[in-house]
Design an enzyme around this catalytic site. Structure first.
Site, PDB file in Angstrom:
ATOM      1  NE  ARG A 104     -20.812  17.616  11.904  1.00 54.89           N
ATOM      2  CZ  ARG A 104     -20.512  16.602  12.718  1.00 54.89           C
ATOM      3  NH1 ARG A 104     -21.089  16.517  13.907  1.00 54.89           N
ATOM      4  NH2 ARG A 104     -19.638  15.680  12.358  1.00 54.89           N
ATOM      5  CG  HIS A 131     -19.293  12.173   8.281  1.00 49.76           C
ATOM      6  ND1 HIS A 131     -18.504  13.303   8.263  1.00 49.76           N
ATOM      7  CD2 HIS A 131     -19.343  11.775   9.590  1.00 49.76           C
ATOM      8  CE1 HIS A 131     -18.092  13.573   9.499  1.00 49.76           C
ATOM      9  NE2 HIS A 131     -18.592  12.668  10.315  1.00 49.76           N
ATOM     10  CD  GLN A 134     -15.808   9.088  11.245  1.00 49.17           C
ATOM     11  OE1 GLN A 134     -16.119  10.095  11.868  1.00 49.17           O
ATOM     12  NE2 GLN A 134     -14.924   8.224  11.709  1.00 49.17           N
ATOM     13  CG  ASP A 216     -23.701   6.507  12.187  1.00 50.31           C
ATOM     14  OD1 ASP A 216     -23.429   6.945  13.321  1.00 50.31           O
ATOM     15  OD2 ASP A 216     -24.031   7.232  11.234  1.00 50.31           O
ATOM     16  CB  CYS A 256     -18.487   7.718  12.582  1.00 51.73           C
ATOM     17  SG  CYS A 256     -20.252   7.933  12.851  1.00 51.73           S
ATOM     18  NE  ARG A 284     -13.402  12.905  11.200  1.00 53.58           N
ATOM     19  CZ  ARG A 284     -14.552  13.489  11.559  1.00 53.58           C
ATOM     20  NH1 ARG A 284     -15.373  12.849  12.379  1.00 53.58           N
ATOM     21  NH2 ARG A 284     -14.904  14.675  11.079  1.00 53.58           N
TER      22      ARG A 284
HETATM   23  N1  NVA Z   1     -25.086   9.585  11.122  1.00 56.87           N
HETATM   24  C1  NVA Z   1     -24.701  10.436  12.237  1.00 56.87           C
HETATM   25  C2  NVA Z   1     -23.235  10.694  12.210  1.00 56.87           C
HETATM   26  C3  NVA Z   1     -22.742  11.550  13.337  1.00 56.87           C
HETATM   27  C4  NVA Z   1     -21.270  11.775  13.267  1.00 56.87           C
HETATM   28  C5  NVA Z   1     -25.502  11.724  12.176  1.00 56.87           C
HETATM   29  O1  NVA Z   1     -25.703  12.234  11.066  1.00 56.87           O
HETATM   30  O2  NVA Z   1     -25.953  12.194  13.216  1.00 56.87           O
HETATM   31  N1   CP Z   2     -17.889  11.179  14.033  1.00 56.80           N
HETATM   32  C1   CP Z   2     -18.167  12.497  14.132  1.00 56.80           C
HETATM   33  O1   CP Z   2     -18.299  13.213  13.129  1.00 56.80           O
HETATM   34  O2   CP Z   2     -18.278  12.948  15.408  1.00 56.80           O
HETATM   35  P1   CP Z   2     -18.794  14.371  15.902  1.00 56.80           P
HETATM   36  O3   CP Z   2     -20.268  14.442  15.613  1.00 56.80           O
HETATM   37  O4   CP Z   2     -18.479  14.400  17.354  1.00 56.80           O
HETATM   38  O5   CP Z   2     -18.063  15.441  15.128  1.00 56.80           O
END
Ligand code: NVA
Ligand code: CP
Length: 301
Positions: A104, A131, A134, A216, A256, A284
């Site tokens: 990540r 992502h 997800q 989101d 998500c 997930r």
């Molecule tokens: N769009 C959000 C998703 C988090 C799971 C982010 O990138 O923070």
């Molecule tokens: N939806 C998702 O990826 O959640 P986290 O940021 O908690 O991993």
């Protein structure tokens, strides 16, 4: 056989995606029946997190344990990555010790660089642009409730970034329509590359007749500086009861998570009967177990 990675949905075929979704449903049933299934005994997943996470971390770590293997959490604060060791060098070293790596990070380019130097499968656990894990869970959840998604309409409300782009890829792979409701300034720059996605400035037009409404957070991780401007720009796109009224009668709602009640979604919708967000979050675990089982065993044959 060439090494397979999962950096975006485009790394797998539509047929492979359908197979993974079927397997995810089977693994969910096995898990719920309390049956042990340990094809990855002795295998190890390295997990690099340069951003916060609850669902991704726990689902990958629990998933590896349930498959008979284990996972190692690596943060830049405690590893040499955080002190400037090159991504490619880290990839070479980890490849000799673990069976797969999940990352990540911010720039999508980071996961591509890591994968290009890795000799084990690399999984994107979220970048600024995609992502894909997800989407596995979201599509699994859709199928469990409504079956085939082909020919349906999905409304994406809000920011045109990572989650939106993974939905755009899914729309072309599984042949459904994606209406993206957002201000013109936030339209994904590569929208024209996706035949089944279109932009709607009007929130009502975006959700009209939609079978699924998805949203989101308005200020993703790394965009904290833009939070106030984004709150103002996205306000009309909040998924609330009035907006859900314009969708199809049986429309589902997904997010998500983490969610911000009163911002991108009203509490009534998030906690209401059309929302499947808790099942979506649980999936997930099952979807990524299907992915790990496939990627790790496939690459060892
Ligand atoms: N769009 C959000 C998703 C988090 C799971 C982010 O990138 O923070
Ligand atoms: N939806 C998702 O990826 O959640 P986290 O940021 O908690 O991993």
């Amino acid at each position: 056989m060439s090494l397979r990675h999962f950096l975006t949905l485009a790394d797998i075929t539509a047929e492979e995606l359908e197979t993974l979704l079927r397997r995810a449903a089977e693994l969910r049933a096995l898990h719920r029946a309390g049956e042990l299934h340990e094809p990855l005994r002795g295998r190890v997943l390295g997990m690099i997190f340069e951003k916060s996470s609850t669902r991704t971390r726990v689902s990958f770590e629990a998933g590896m344990a349930q498959l008979g293997g284990s996972a190692i959490f690596l943060s830049p604060r405690d590893t040499q990555l955080g002190r400037g060791e090159p991504i490619e060098d880290t990839a070479r070293v980890l490849s000799g010790m673990v069976d797969a790596v999940m990352i990540r990070t911010f720039d999508h380019d980071n996961v591509e660089r890591f994968a290009s130097a890795s000799s084990v499968p690399v999984i994107n656990g979220l970048t600024d642009d995609h992502h894909p894990c997800q989407l596995l869970a979201d599509l699994q959840t859709w199928q469990a409730h409504r079956g085939e998604i082909r020919g349906r309409k999905v409304a994406w409300m809000g920011d045109g970034n990572n989650m939106c782009r993974s939905w755009m890829q899914a729309a072309d792979m599984l042949d459904f329509q994606l209406a993206i409701g957002c201000p013109a300034d936030y339209v994904p720059e590569d929208l024209a590359d996706y035949a089944n996605s279109r932009h709607e400035t009007s929130p009502m037009a975006a959700v009209e007749g939609a079978d699924l409404v998805v949203t989101d957070v308005w200020a993703s991780m790394g965009m904290e500086d833009e939070e106030q401007a984004r709150l103002a720009a996205f306000r009309p796109y909040q998924v609330n009861e009035a907006l859900m009224e314009a969708a199809a009668g049986e429309a589902l709602f997904m997010h998500c998570l983490p969610a911000h009640r009163g911002e991108e979604v009203s509490a009534g919708v998030l906690d209401g009967p059309q929302s499947v967000v808790w099942e979506e979050a649980e999936n997930r675990l099952h979807a990524q177990k299907a992915l790990l089982e496939w990627l790790v065993t496939e690459n060892r044959q």
